[in-house]
Design an enzyme around this catalytic site. Sequence first.
Site, PDB file in Angstrom:
ATOM      1  N   CYS A  68      52.276  33.053   4.454  1.00 11.80           N
ATOM      2  CA  CYS A  68      51.101  33.907   4.683  1.00 11.80           C
ATOM      3  C   CYS A  68      49.922  33.064   5.188  1.00 11.80           C
ATOM      4  O   CYS A  68      49.163  33.500   6.058  1.00 11.80           O
ATOM      5  CB  CYS A  68      50.727  34.655   3.411  1.00 11.80           C
ATOM      6  N   HIS A 110      62.235  34.927   5.797  1.00 13.00           N
ATOM      7  CA  HIS A 110      62.196  34.238   7.091  1.00 13.00           C
ATOM      8  C   HIS A 110      63.600  34.084   7.640  1.00 13.00           C
ATOM      9  O   HIS A 110      64.536  33.784   6.906  1.00 13.00           O
ATOM     10  CB  HIS A 110      61.525  32.866   6.976  1.00 13.00           C
TER      11      HIS A 110
HETATM   12  P1  5GP Z   1      64.530  28.161   3.203  1.00 14.83           P
HETATM   13  O1  5GP Z   1      65.160  26.959   2.545  1.00 14.83           O
HETATM   14  O2  5GP Z   1      63.596  28.878   2.279  1.00 14.83           O
HETATM   15  O3  5GP Z   1      65.523  29.100   3.850  1.00 14.83           O
HETATM   16  O4  5GP Z   1      63.700  27.593   4.425  1.00 14.83           O
HETATM   17  C1  5GP Z   1      62.356  27.236   4.339  1.00 14.83           C
HETATM   18  C2  5GP Z   1      62.032  26.477   5.600  1.00 14.83           C
HETATM   19  O5  5GP Z   1      60.632  26.413   5.743  1.00 14.83           O
HETATM   20  C3  5GP Z   1      62.559  25.048   5.627  1.00 14.83           C
HETATM   21  O6  5GP Z   1      63.413  24.866   6.745  1.00 14.83           O
HETATM   22  C4  5GP Z   1      61.292  24.194   5.713  1.00 14.83           C
HETATM   23  O7  5GP Z   1      61.468  23.047   6.515  1.00 14.83           O
HETATM   24  C5  5GP Z   1      60.299  25.164   6.287  1.00 14.83           C
HETATM   25  N1  5GP Z   1      58.920  24.917   5.910  1.00 14.83           N
HETATM   26  C6  5GP Z   1      58.464  24.746   4.631  1.00 14.83           C
HETATM   27  N2  5GP Z   1      57.136  24.553   4.640  1.00 14.83           N
HETATM   28  C7  5GP Z   1      56.742  24.629   5.941  1.00 14.83           C
HETATM   29  C8  5GP Z   1      55.464  24.529   6.578  1.00 14.83           C
HETATM   30  O8  5GP Z   1      54.414  24.334   5.945  1.00 14.83           O
HETATM   31  N3  5GP Z   1      55.437  24.660   7.930  1.00 14.83           N
HETATM   32  C9  5GP Z   1      56.578  24.888   8.651  1.00 14.83           C
HETATM   33  N4  5GP Z   1      56.442  24.989   9.990  1.00 14.83           N
HETATM   34  N5  5GP Z   1      57.792  24.997   8.078  1.00 14.83           N
HETATM   35  C10 5GP Z   1      57.872  24.863   6.739  1.00 14.83           C
HETATM   36 ZN    ZN Z   2      53.856  35.444   2.351  1.00 16.95          ZN
END
Ligand code: 5GP
Ligand code: ZN
Length: 114
Positions: free
Chosen positions: A7, A100
């Site tokens: 967010c 996401h």
């Molecule tokens: P999940 O493991 O929840 O499916 O993926 C979360 C993703 O968000 C990860 O690939 C991580 O690298 C990415 N991510 C986490 N924090 C940030 C951020 O502050 N900026 C960006 N651009 N990506 C993020």
């Molecule tokens: Zn959110």
Amino acid sequence: MEDCIFCKIINKQIPSKIVFEDDEMLAFEDINPQAPVHILIIPKEHYASLNEIPEEKKAILGNIVMRARKIAAEKGLKENGYRIVLNTLRDAGQDVFHIHFHLLGGRKMMWPPG
Ligand code: 5GP
Ligand code: ZN
């Protein structure tokens, strides 16, 4: 959602490399890319995971997948292919609790996933 990093990215409180934006979604580069192309696509409305998306909001899911297809084509992935991933909760390894989609491409992917 005050404490949600995605967010904050939507609100531009945290910077990101934006790939696409409209009224309902944002696509931006993953900060820790797992492939030459690694883009996250999120609805602007906060939902913690797929489990929270209400039936009447299901159109956003199709809109995001079709946008991922378009971004993949723009990134030159149409011919060789790409992967769209939607991790949901603990067993899938979801770390950020704002739904996401990952768009990954530019290298051969493994299957089964780890
Ligand atoms: P999940 O493991 O929840 O499916 O993926 C979360 C993703 O968000 C990860 O690939 C991580 O690298 C990415 N991510 C986490 N924090 C940030 C951020 O502050 N900026 C960006 N651009 N990506 C993020
Ligand atoms: Zn959110």
